[in-house]
Design an enzyme around this catalytic site. Structure first.
Site, PDB file in Angstrom:
ATOM      1  N   CYS A 149      -0.762  13.416   6.007  1.00 15.98           N
ATOM      2  CA  CYS A 149      -0.445  13.062   7.394  1.00 15.98           C
ATOM      3  C   CYS A 149       0.897  13.721   7.680  1.00 15.98           C
ATOM      4  O   CYS A 149       1.000  14.944   7.581  1.00 15.98           O
ATOM      5  CB  CYS A 149      -0.427  11.545   7.591  1.00 15.98           C
ATOM      6  SG  CYS A 149       0.473  10.604   6.342  1.00 15.98           S
ATOM      7  N   SER A 150       1.928  12.963   7.989  1.00 16.09           N
ATOM      8  CA  SER A 150       3.254  13.559   8.162  1.00 16.09           C
ATOM      9  C   SER A 150       4.007  13.545   6.836  1.00 16.09           C
ATOM     10  O   SER A 150       4.256  14.581   6.240  1.00 16.09           O
ATOM     11  CB  SER A 150       4.039  12.806   9.249  1.00 16.09           C
ATOM     12  OG  SER A 150       3.392  12.932  10.503  1.00 16.09           O
TER      13      SER A 150
ATOM     14  N   ARG B  63      -0.983   6.951   6.453  1.00 22.46           N
ATOM     15  CA  ARG B  63      -2.392   7.286   6.664  1.00 22.46           C
ATOM     16  C   ARG B  63      -3.000   7.969   5.446  1.00 22.46           C
ATOM     17  O   ARG B  63      -4.179   7.777   5.136  1.00 22.46           O
ATOM     18  CB  ARG B  63      -2.521   8.175   7.904  1.00 22.46           C
ATOM     19  CG  ARG B  63      -2.272   7.446   9.205  1.00 22.46           C
ATOM     20  CD  ARG B  63      -2.038   8.377  10.369  1.00 22.46           C
ATOM     21  NE  ARG B  63      -0.707   8.981  10.359  1.00 22.46           N
ATOM     22  CZ  ARG B  63      -0.168   9.627  11.393  1.00 22.46           C
ATOM     23  NH1 ARG B  63      -0.860   9.760  12.518  1.00 22.46           N
ATOM     24  NH2 ARG B  63       1.041  10.138  11.321  1.00 22.46           N
TER      25      ARG B  63
ATOM     26  N   ARG C  57       7.997  -1.079   6.199  1.00 23.73           N
ATOM     27  CA  ARG C  57       6.850  -1.439   7.037  1.00 23.73           C
ATOM     28  C   ARG C  57       6.737  -2.955   7.239  1.00 23.73           C
ATOM     29  O   ARG C  57       6.296  -3.408   8.287  1.00 23.73           O
ATOM     30  CB  ARG C  57       5.550  -0.912   6.418  1.00 23.73           C
ATOM     31  CG  ARG C  57       5.499   0.609   6.286  1.00 23.73           C
ATOM     32  CD  ARG C  57       5.409   1.290   7.641  1.00 23.73           C
ATOM     33  NE  ARG C  57       5.418   2.744   7.495  1.00 23.73           N
ATOM     34  CZ  ARG C  57       6.463   3.518   7.757  1.00 23.73           C
ATOM     35  NH1 ARG C  57       7.595   2.981   8.196  1.00 23.73           N
ATOM     36  NH2 ARG C  57       6.386   4.829   7.601  1.00 23.73           N
TER      37      ARG C  57
ATOM     38  N   LYS D  82       6.011   2.766   2.103  1.00 22.00           N
ATOM     39  CA  LYS D  82       7.307   2.124   2.344  1.00 22.00           C
ATOM     40  C   LYS D  82       7.123   0.645   2.704  1.00 22.00           C
ATOM     41  O   LYS D  82       7.310   0.238   3.850  1.00 22.00           O
ATOM     42  CB  LYS D  82       8.055   2.871   3.439  1.00 22.00           C
ATOM     43  CG  LYS D  82       8.380   4.309   3.069  1.00 22.00           C
ATOM     44  CD  LYS D  82       8.903   5.104   4.268  1.00 22.00           C
ATOM     45  CE  LYS D  82      10.234   4.579   4.745  1.00 22.00           C
ATOM     46  NZ  LYS D  82      10.790   5.401   5.842  1.00 22.00           N
TER      47      LYS D  82
END
Length: 603
Positions: free
Chosen positions: A375-376, A381, A421, A417
């Site tokens: 994802c990033s 994700r 999160r 995280k």
């Protein structure tokens, strides 16, 4: 869906209900005490309050605050209400009303929780009653802001199994048949110098040297290079995870990264292309170029096919869950239920995550193509997709211990995280890093278990207790953002693992209909018609909503299993007694022990 209101409302977590039934979890069972306590849990204060119950109105009670929980017991004879709320569940504490407030029960505290409920307490205006309770709650619900330890570091529970030994990365890779002639285990990250959010052992292509890995790391966000998560036992295709390439607006290229992906592709001789699944919507991936990120272009990666999975970012998911909470707590609007649920888009997001994982699993199993997922940054994700795909492909992960290993591996060790999160012990409830990514994953697992009721060894209670302790701070399992931080804090030495609690009482979390099927691939149906809101989790605090009761057939089956186990135990005892008699020297030719037949069990 709704049932009649009841005057007896118990707002317990599933785990707290179990506290009353069993002493295996180490809870103080002294009935003369007003509040149950764990070893290491101390009472801080208690106070008489009015609990503004959203279902049954004001209830007079006494609230007890320990260094772990808020516990309220009703003082009214016609109410059996008990509230048992771990302080780690609390997201926000606000003062309600002011010195001039004159309305009944208008002066007190509003408490927002992370587990889909809110609490409201009315207090007396005199004697600094509210101020004292506010300060104590704030101090112990948000210990990090007051230089206090999380309760997990004070918890002195003892269990007969050590949950920290469940996951050994090298053993798990060996279970998968690694290393082999294409893949090797490297400890280049032993001191977390290559990537501070990755685990120490990594599985990488055999042909890639450690120097190659260092060069590739410079071109991947947060140095999160492509590494193996899972290998197919038969066709040897792999699932590889990483973060986005640092392409930027200028379209930078990195020959080492391109060559590295080619080496990964060449470990699979069946398909000439490497499949890349970018979890993001394409427009977001393009936008990430402005901040130095991006995606693998056709020009640079000739032998790769790129697909975008359109899964939205952490901010969209956070807002979606807020909307779910708005429609399920405290009241459910029956007349507009379907339109209200649709407006949250929660099930649409669940559908997209499941659809993406199905594509990954199918490409590896049926398409015989190796897959790279990112994802990033590769910790949200990406973890959802790899772990769900592995759950579909590998029946081992559908056992209780296998699922614990899956969570430890793909989520905890690879740097989801959790601290950011969830916000463990942190008072900043508006932090933009908060997001229900792991909850979404567990929801997807629950959706799969509904579609394949015999495929999972664990039951719904197993999933709920994991979510309860995601927030509670009772165990060290989900604390901190990455493995390196946990090592610095000596988490495995100073805290207890959640798996210790679960594995010391596995029977409670077993699915009685589980049928072990090796190498069966699960393909759930990810259509809106087949997805549903998880009522037993999201709406469990509302007594007016009829919870989904255990199936009578399931209950009877569990009773029969218990009866079978009891008979087996008694037969084994008879066998031992009989063996002992047969081993004794005979006293006479007609010794009764010689005449007794050997008892056998056919279970």
């Amino acid at each position: 869906m709704a049932s009649a209101s009841t005057s007896k409302y118990n707002s317990h977590s599933l785990e707290n209900e179990s506290i009353k039934r069993t002493s295996r979890d180490g809870v103080n069972r002294d009935l003369t005490e007003a509040v149950p306590r764990l070893p290491g849990e101390t009472l801080i204060t208690d106070k008489e309050v009015i609990y503004i119950c959203p279902f049954n109105g004001p209830i007079k009670g006494r609230v007890y605050i320990t260094n772990y929980r808020l516990y309220l017991r009703s003082l009214e004879t016609d109410s059996a209400l008990i509230l048992d709320v771990p302080l780690g569940v609390i997201s926000r504490i606000e003062k309600m009303g002011g010195a001039t407030s004159r309305g009944e029960n208008s002066y007190g505290l509003d408490i927002t929780c992370k587990d889909m409920r809110n609490l409201r307490f009315a207090l007396k205006q005199e004697g600094h009653s509210r101020r004292d309770m506010f300060e104590i709650l704030t101090r112990y619900a948000f210990p990090l802001a007051h230089s206090l330890p999380l309760f997990a570091f004070l918890n002195e529970e003892k269990f007969n199994v050590d949950g920290w030994t469940v996951y050994n990365p090298v053993e798990e890779y060996r279970r998968q048949g690694l290393p082999n002639h294409h893949w090797r285990i490297t400890f280049i990250n032993k001191c977390y110098e290559l990537c501070d959010t990755y685990p120490a052992p990594l599985v990488v292509p055999y042909r890639a040297s450690d120097d190659d890995l260092r060069r590739v790391a410079t071109f991947r966000s947060r140095n999160r290079i492509p590494v193996l998560s899972w290998i197919h036992p038969e066709n040897k295709t792999v699932i590889v995870r990483c973060s986005q390439p640092l392409v930027g607006m200028s379209g930078k290229r990195n020959k080492d990264d391109e060559k590295y992906l080619d080496v990964i592709r060449e470990t699979n001789k069946q398909i000439s292309k490497l499949t890349i699944y970018d979890a993001r919507p394409s427009v977001n991936a393009v936008a990430n170029k402005a901040t130095g990120g991006g995606y693998e272009s056709d020009d640079a990666y000739h032998n790769a096919e790129l697909f975008f999975l359109d899964i939205h970012n952490i901010h969209v998911m956070r807002e979606s869950l807020k909307k779910v909470k708005d429609i399920v707590y405290p009241n459910v609007e029956e007349s507009h239920w379907l339109s209200s649920l649709e407006s949250t888009h929660w099930l649409e997001h669940i559908k997209l995550v499941l659809t993406g994982a199905i594509q990954v699993a199918d490409k590896v199993s049926s398409g015989k193509s190796s897959v790279l997922v990112h994802c990033s940054d590769g910790w949200d994700r990406t973890a959802q997709l790899t772990s769900l795909a592995m759950l579909m492909l590998d029946s081992f992960y559908r056992s209780i211990e296998g699922f614990e290993i899956l969570v430890q591996k793909e989520w905890i060790s690879f740097g989801h995280k959790f601290a950011s999160r969830i916000g463990h012990g942190d008072k900043n409830h508006t932090d933009a890093d908060r997001s229900p990514i792991f909850l979404q994953f567990i929801d997807c697992v629950w959706q799969m278990s509904k579609q394949f009721p015999t495929a999972f060894e664990f039951n719904e209670q197993f999933l709920i207790i994991i979510l309860d302790h995601l927030y509670s701070c009772r165990f060290g399992t989900f604390l901190f953002n990455c493995e390196s931080a946990r090592e610095r804090q000596k988490v495995t030495e100073r805290t207890v693992s959640l798996w210790s609690l679960i594995n010391s009482n596995k029977e409670k979390f077993k699915n009685p209909f589980y049928t072990k099927e090796i190498n069966r691939v699960l393909y759930p149906v990810a259509s809106m018609r087949h997805l549903e809101l998880w009522v037993n989790y999201y709406i469990r605090w509302n007594p007016r909503i009829k919870q989904q009761q255990p199936n009578p057939v399931e209950q009877r089956y569990m009773e029969l299993l218990a009866l079978r186990d009891e008979y087996i135990k008694r037969l084994e005892e008879l066998q031992l007694a009989n063996s002992a008699k047969l081993s004794d020297p005979p006293t006479s030719p007609s010794s009764p022990s010689q005449m007794m037949p050997h008892v056998q069990t056919h279970f």
